[in-house]
Design a protein around this motif. Sequence first.
Motif, PDB file in Angstrom:
ATOM      1  N   ASN A 292      -0.290   7.283  -3.799  1.00  8.58           N
ATOM      2  CA  ASN A 292       0.807   7.850  -3.008  1.00  8.58           C
ATOM      3  C   ASN A 292       2.104   7.414  -3.685  1.00  8.58           C
ATOM      4  N   GLU A 293       2.891   8.369  -4.105  1.00 10.39           N
ATOM      5  CA  GLU A 293       4.159   8.031  -4.782  1.00 10.39           C
ATOM      6  C   GLU A 293       5.045   7.143  -3.928  1.00 10.39           C
ATOM      7  N   ASP A 294       4.915   7.249  -2.605  1.00 15.17           N
ATOM      8  CA  ASP A 294       5.740   6.419  -1.710  1.00 15.17           C
ATOM      9  C   ASP A 294       5.374   4.940  -1.805  1.00 15.17           C
ATOM     10  N   ASP A 295       4.155   4.643  -2.274  1.00 21.04           N
ATOM     11  CA  ASP A 295       3.671   3.246  -2.294  1.00 21.04           C
ATOM     12  C   ASP A 295       3.725   2.616  -3.680  1.00 21.04           C
ATOM     13  N   GLU A 296       4.448   3.241  -4.602  1.00 19.99           N
ATOM     14  CA  GLU A 296       4.397   2.757  -5.994  1.00 19.99           C
ATOM     15  C   GLU A 296       5.143   1.451  -6.227  1.00 19.99           C
ATOM     16  N   HIS A 297       6.190   1.192  -5.436  1.00 15.96           N
ATOM     17  CA  HIS A 297       7.041   0.011  -5.673  1.00 15.96           C
ATOM     18  C   HIS A 297       7.163  -0.818  -4.413  1.00 15.96           C
ATOM     19  N   PRO A 298       6.554  -2.020  -4.361  1.00 14.76           N
ATOM     20  CA  PRO A 298       5.766  -2.621  -5.425  1.00 14.76           C
ATOM     21  C   PRO A 298       4.360  -2.046  -5.429  1.00 14.76           C
ATOM     22  N   ALA A 299       3.687  -2.151  -6.565  1.00 12.93           N
ATOM     23  CA  ALA A 299       2.319  -1.621  -6.665  1.00 12.93           C
ATOM     24  C   ALA A 299       1.399  -2.422  -5.746  1.00 12.93           C
ATOM     25  N   PRO A 300       0.433  -1.773  -5.105  1.00 13.10           N
ATOM     26  CA  PRO A 300      -0.564  -2.514  -4.315  1.00 13.10           C
ATOM     27  C   PRO A 300      -1.255  -3.574  -5.182  1.00 13.10           C
ATOM     28  N   ALA A 301      -1.673  -4.683  -4.550  1.00 18.62           N
ATOM     29  CA  ALA A 301      -2.223  -5.826  -5.298  1.00 18.62           C
ATOM     30  C   ALA A 301      -3.402  -5.419  -6.180  1.00 18.62           C
ATOM     31  N   ALA A 302      -4.287  -4.570  -5.650  1.00 17.55           N
ATOM     32  CA  ALA A 302      -5.480  -4.193  -6.425  1.00 17.55           C
ATOM     33  C   ALA A 302      -5.093  -3.386  -7.674  1.00 17.55           C
ATOM     34  N   VAL A 303      -4.056  -2.585  -7.558  1.00 19.28           N
ATOM     35  CA  VAL A 303      -3.587  -1.788  -8.703  1.00 19.28           C
ATOM     36  C   VAL A 303      -2.960  -2.715  -9.740  1.00 19.28           C
ATOM     37  N   ALA A 304      -2.139  -3.647  -9.258  1.00 22.17           N
ATOM     38  CA  ALA A 304      -1.493  -4.606 -10.167  1.00 22.17           C
ATOM     39  C   ALA A 304      -2.556  -5.420 -10.904  1.00 22.17           C
ATOM     40  N   ASP A 305      -3.621  -5.798 -10.186  1.00 20.22           N
ATOM     41  CA  ASP A 305      -4.693  -6.585 -10.803  1.00 20.22           C
ATOM     42  C   ASP A 305      -5.402  -5.779 -11.898  1.00 20.22           C
ATOM     43  N   LEU A 306      -5.708  -4.520 -11.602  1.00 20.60           N
ATOM     44  CA  LEU A 306      -6.382  -3.686 -12.613  1.00 20.60           C
ATOM     45  C   LEU A 306      -5.476  -3.485 -13.825  1.00 20.60           C
ATOM     46  N   ARG A 307      -4.198  -3.229 -13.578  1.00 20.08           N
ATOM     47  CA  ARG A 307      -3.259  -3.062 -14.710  1.00 20.08           C
ATOM     48  C   ARG A 307      -3.212  -4.332 -15.545  1.00 20.08           C
ATOM     49  N   ARG A 308      -3.165  -5.501 -14.889  1.00 18.56           N
ATOM     50  CA  ARG A 308      -3.101  -6.777 -15.621  1.00 18.56           C
ATOM     51  C   ARG A 308      -4.352  -6.962 -16.485  1.00 18.56           C
ATOM     52  N   ARG A 309      -5.515  -6.633 -15.903  1.00 22.74           N
ATOM     53  CA  ARG A 309      -6.762  -6.822 -16.655  1.00 22.74           C
ATOM     54  C   ARG A 309      -6.857  -5.855 -17.835  1.00 22.74           C
ATOM     55  N   ILE A 310      -6.327  -4.649 -17.675  1.00 25.49           N
ATOM     56  CA  ILE A 310      -6.329  -3.693 -18.801  1.00 25.49           C
ATOM     57  C   ILE A 310      -5.373  -4.168 -19.892  1.00 25.49           C
ATOM     58  N   ARG A 311      -4.194  -4.666 -19.473  1.00 30.14           N
ATOM     59  CA  ARG A 311      -3.236  -5.184 -20.474  1.00 30.14           C
ATOM     60  C   ARG A 311      -3.845  -6.328 -21.274  1.00 30.14           C
ATOM     61  N   ALA A 312      -4.630  -7.171 -20.581  1.00 29.04           N
ATOM     62  CA  ALA A 312      -5.214  -8.350 -21.233  1.00 29.04           C
ATOM     63  C   ALA A 312      -6.364  -7.971 -22.165  1.00 29.04           C
ATOM     64  N   ALA A 313      -6.907  -6.774 -22.009  1.00 35.22           N
ATOM     65  CA  ALA A 313      -8.061  -6.351 -22.810  1.00 35.22           C
ATOM     66  C   ALA A 313      -7.600  -5.651 -24.095  1.00 35.22           C
ATOM     67  N   ASP A 314      -8.446  -5.737 -25.112  1.00 30.58           N
ATOM     68  CA  ASP A 314      -8.156  -5.039 -26.370  1.00 30.58           C
ATOM     69  C   ASP A 314      -8.555  -3.568 -26.282  1.00 30.58           C
TER      70      ASP A 314
END
Length: 192
Positions: free
Chosen positions: A49-71
Amino acid sequence: MSDLTILALSGSLRKESLNTRLLTSVARLAPPELAFDLFTDLAAIPPFNEDDEHPAPAAVADLRRRIRAADGVLVATPEYNGAMPGVLKNALDWLSRPVEEGPVLERKPVAIIGASKGPLGTIRAQLNLRVVLHKMDVTVVGQPEFVLPHAHEALAEGELPAGSPSHSILTAVVEGLVDLIEHRRAVASLAR
Ligand SMILES: Cc1cc2nc3c(=O)[nH]c(=O)nc-3n(C[C@H](O)[C@H](O)[C@H](O)COP(=O)(O)O)c2cc1C
């Protein structure tokens, strides 16, 4: 091969998922230089939901962090009605944003695999996934393609038999992902 981390993303929510089993099997059979971070919690990602983008929900932030950390990322997709499951597409919609910060999957090396109970082994879901990843400017391993039809039979023992044709193709997909990661690293170091 240097030590690499692969985020292994299952497109299924099911406890007994064949696709999660496939990823577990890849992790067990891979060379020790490859570490796998298995992500099976797409259920925690809320509907986009575009209305919920800022701040990102915790689960989304976690997935983004794990993808950033991966090669690189290895996605195992089920096939639902000839396409990827809605929960996987929903996660990709979150991962395609925020555009201004540079989405985490942009130009990230990604490989796609999939297992289904049907005779086509997720070929349609993988094509559907490729189209979406192309739009997101993700770098996807082209060949070989790995599909596992009748996966409930092929994975009945929990793993693909070592030395089977399916196992060889799966190994080649992972090698393709490693090649892509190393190629991108070499290009980046030349640009420095
Ligand atoms: C809603 C739904 C639609 C499905 N559509 C397909 C399909 O189009 N093609 C196919 O091969 N299997 C289809 N299946 C069967 C899946 O291949 C099977 O449920 C598989 O185990 C799902 O992957 P998983 O074990 O990782 O959860 C469908 C299953 C469900 C629940």
